[in-house]
Design a protein around this motif. Structure first.
Motif, PDB file in Angstrom:
ATOM      1  N   GLY A  71     -23.456   9.321  10.527  1.00  0.00           N
ATOM      2  CA  GLY A  71     -23.803   8.509  11.693  1.00  0.00           C
ATOM      3  C   GLY A  71     -23.946   6.816  11.593  1.00  0.00           C
ATOM      4  N   TYR A  72     -23.937   6.566  10.241  1.00  0.00           N
ATOM      5  CA  TYR A  72     -24.001   5.270   9.849  1.00  0.00           C
ATOM      6  C   TYR A  72     -22.751   4.698   9.681  1.00  0.00           C
ATOM      7  N   ARG A  73     -22.499   3.410  10.311  1.00  0.00           N
ATOM      8  CA  ARG A  73     -21.049   2.847   9.784  1.00  0.00           C
ATOM      9  C   ARG A  73     -21.105   1.988   8.759  1.00  0.00           C
ATOM     10  N   LEU A  74     -20.278   2.327   7.531  1.00  0.00           N
ATOM     11  CA  LEU A  74     -20.046   1.292   6.551  1.00  0.00           C
ATOM     12  C   LEU A  74     -18.891   0.479   6.508  1.00  0.00           C
ATOM     13  N   VAL A  75     -19.538  -0.699   6.235  1.00  0.00           N
ATOM     14  CA  VAL A  75     -18.185  -1.895   6.251  1.00  0.00           C
ATOM     15  C   VAL A  75     -18.154  -2.388   4.799  1.00  0.00           C
ATOM     16  N   TRP A  76     -17.144  -2.363   4.256  1.00  0.00           N
ATOM     17  CA  TRP A  76     -16.878  -2.906   2.824  1.00  0.00           C
ATOM     18  C   TRP A  76     -16.282  -4.223   2.734  1.00  0.00           C
ATOM     19  N   TYR A  77     -16.461  -5.129   1.765  1.00  0.00           N
ATOM     20  CA  TYR A  77     -15.725  -6.195   1.397  1.00  0.00           C
ATOM     21  C   TYR A  77     -15.664  -5.993  -0.272  1.00  0.00           C
ATOM     22  N   GLY A  78     -14.548  -5.855  -0.520  1.00  0.00           N
ATOM     23  CA  GLY A  78     -14.132  -5.883  -2.155  1.00  0.00           C
ATOM     24  C   GLY A  78     -13.468  -7.398  -2.403  1.00  0.00           C
ATOM     25  N   TYR A  79     -14.085  -8.075  -3.375  1.00  0.00           N
ATOM     26  CA  TYR A  79     -13.611  -9.410  -3.691  1.00  0.00           C
ATOM     27  C   TYR A  79     -12.952  -9.636  -5.120  1.00  0.00           C
ATOM     28  N   ALA A  80     -13.310  -8.743  -6.088  1.00  0.00           N
ATOM     29  CA  ALA A  80     -13.059  -8.559  -7.470  1.00  0.00           C
ATOM     30  C   ALA A  80     -12.837  -7.255  -7.825  1.00  0.00           C
ATOM     31  N   LYS A  81     -12.281  -7.151  -9.159  1.00  0.00           N
ATOM     32  CA  LYS A  81     -12.292  -5.895  -9.798  1.00  0.00           C
ATOM     33  C   LYS A  81     -13.490  -5.721 -10.845  1.00  0.00           C
ATOM     34  N   GLY A  82     -14.450  -4.805 -10.575  1.00  0.00           N
ATOM     35  CA  GLY A  82     -15.444  -4.702 -11.306  1.00  0.00           C
ATOM     36  C   GLY A  82     -15.235  -4.705 -13.032  1.00  0.00           C
ATOM     37  N   GLY A  83     -16.183  -5.848 -13.173  1.00  0.00           N
ATOM     38  CA  GLY A  83     -15.910  -6.215 -14.979  1.00  0.00           C
ATOM     39  C   GLY A  83     -15.449  -7.757 -15.266  1.00  0.00           C
ATOM     40  N   GLY A  84     -14.742  -8.142 -14.038  1.00  0.00           N
ATOM     41  CA  GLY A  84     -14.276  -9.465 -14.109  1.00  0.00           C
ATOM     42  C   GLY A  84     -12.846  -9.693 -14.610  1.00  0.00           C
ATOM     43  N   PRO A  85     -12.171 -10.980 -14.696  1.00  0.00           N
ATOM     44  CA  PRO A  85     -10.787 -11.219 -15.106  1.00  0.00           C
ATOM     45  C   PRO A  85     -10.915 -10.663 -16.700  1.00  0.00           C
ATOM     46  N   GLY A  86      -9.634  -9.740 -17.065  1.00  0.00           N
ATOM     47  CA  GLY A  86      -9.507  -9.489 -18.383  1.00  0.00           C
ATOM     48  C   GLY A  86     -10.502  -8.453 -19.123  1.00  0.00           C
TER      49      GLY A  86
END
Length: 305
Positions: A71-86
Motif C-alpha cells: 500500500g505504500y509507494r517507495l521512491v528511490w534515489y541512488g547516487y553512489a555505490k555502497g562503500g565509495g570510490p575504489g
C-alpha cells in the motif's frame, strides 16, 4: 477541508553500508539485518506514518521494505555505490544473503528513499548536490550527497515530501533552494540528516518561527507554546542532526520522539513526529509565530558585528 489535520512523519539514517568511522559495523550482523525490514516497517505502521524517509540506504532494503509495507509507494534515489570510490560495494555484499535484488539497472546501490502512504504523483526530483562550501580540511574527501522529492497527497492536501543528506560541503540553503523550485506553492515536508546541530548558523536560513530567516517549522520546535531550536539527540554519539522540517505557512509542530530499536540497527535513531496541518497562509507569513521574539539569526549576527 477541516481547519487542522495531523500528519505523521518518520526519518531514519539507516547506515546500511557501514561508514568510514566504523560506528555501524556491529549493527550490520546477519542476525540484526534479518530483523531490519520487520522492525522498520513496524515503526511506520505503528505510527500510521503518512511519510517515512531514509538516508544512507541500500537499494536492497527498498525491496525488503516494500514487501513489508503493502500500500505504500517507495521512491528511490541512488547516487553512489555502497562503500565509495575504489572500495567494495558493501550494499551488495552485506544484503545479498537476504535478497538477490541488490542493485538497480544503473548500479547505484546507495542513496535514499521515501515511503508515501498515499502514493506519488508526477516525476520525482532526484538531484546530486554540489559542494558549495569549503571543506574543513583541504585533504577531506568529498562524497556524493543528494536530494529526493516526490509529490503526493498528505492528509487532505497535495504536498511535496523531500529527504536529503548533506555534509559540511553542502549547505542547507542549496537544499531549500532546490526544494522551492520544485515545490512552487505546494506545502513541503523536508526531512533527513543535515549533519548540523540546531544552533548551527547555516540552519538559521531554514528555521522560521521567529528562530531564523527561513520559512520552515521543525517538528520538535514547540515546547509548551515556546518556539525553540533543539530536540533530543538522534545519534548514538549524542548529537541532534536529523530533522523533520515543514513549511510554516502550512504546518505547526506537534511534537517528536526519538526511537531506539532492539536490536540496534544503526548509529542513528529514528526520529518520528507529528505535524499539524493548517489552512494555508501566505508564504513567509510566519503563522502563529509572526509576533514572536526577534529572529534567532538576526540576534546571532548582531553579536558577531
Amino acid at each position: 477541508m477541516a481547519d487542522t489535520y495531523r500528519v505523521s512523519v518518520l526519518t531514519y539514517n539507516v547506515c546500511a553500508a557501514g561508514n568510514s568511522a566504523g560506528t555501524c559495523v556491529r549493527d550490520l550482523t546477519p542476525e540484526r539485518r534479518r530483523t531490519w525490514a520487520g522492525q522498520v516497517s513496524a515503526l511506520i505502521r505503528s505510527r500510521d506514518a503518512d511519510v517515512a524517509s531514509f538516508t544512507e540506504m541500500c537499494y536492497a532494503q527498498v525491496g525488503l521494505l516494500r514487501g513489508e509495507l503493502p500500500g505504500y509507494r517507495l521512491v528511490w534515489y541512488g547516487y553512489a555505490k555502497g562503500g565509495g570510490p575504489g572500495r567494495e560495494d558493501r550494499c551488495r555484499t552485506l544484503w545479498s544473503d537476504l535478497t538477490p535484488d541488490t542493485a538497480p539497472p544503473d548500479g547505484k546501490t546507495f542513496g535514499m528513499a521515501l515511503a508515501l502512504k498515499n502514493g506519488a504523483e508526477g516525476p520525482p526530483l532526484r538531484r546530486l548536490l554540489r559542494a558549495d562550501h569549503a571543506p574543513a580540511s583541504p585533504d577531506e574527501t568529498i562524497h556524493p550527497r543528494g536530494l529526493l522529492c516526490a509529490t503526493g497527497r498528505v492528509g487532505p492536501r497535495r504536498s511535496v515530501c523531500c529527504v536529503t543528506h548533506i555534509s559540511d560541503t553542502e549547505t542547507p540553503r542549496q537544499v531549500t533552494g532546490l526544494v522551492s523550485e520544485y515545490a512552487g506553492n505546494d506545502p513541503v515536508i523536508l526531512t533527513g540528516d543535515f549533519n548540523r546541530e540546531p544552533g548551527h548558523d547555516q540552519l538559521t536560513e531554514v528555521y522560521g518561527m521567529g528562530l531564523g530567516d527561513g520559512g520552515y517549522t521543525e517538528v520538535d520546535a514547540d515546547s509548551r507554546g515556546v518556539a525553540r531550536r533543539g530536540g533530543e539527540p538522534t545519534t548514538r554519539g549524542g548529537r541532534k542532526i536529523d530533522y523533520i522540517f515543514a513549511t510554516e505557512a502550512d504546518y505547526r509542530p506537534g511534537g517528536a520522539e526519538v526511537i531506539e530499536t532492539d536490536p540496534e540497527l544503526s548509529d542513528h535513531r529514528a526520529l518520528a513526529g507529528t505535524l499539524i496541518g493548517t489552512e494555508p497562509r501566505p508564504r513567509r507569513d510566519g503563522g502563529p509565530w509572526r509576533d514572536s521574539c526577534p529572529a534567532y539569526g538576526r540576534r546571532r549576527r548582531g553579536r558577531r558585528r
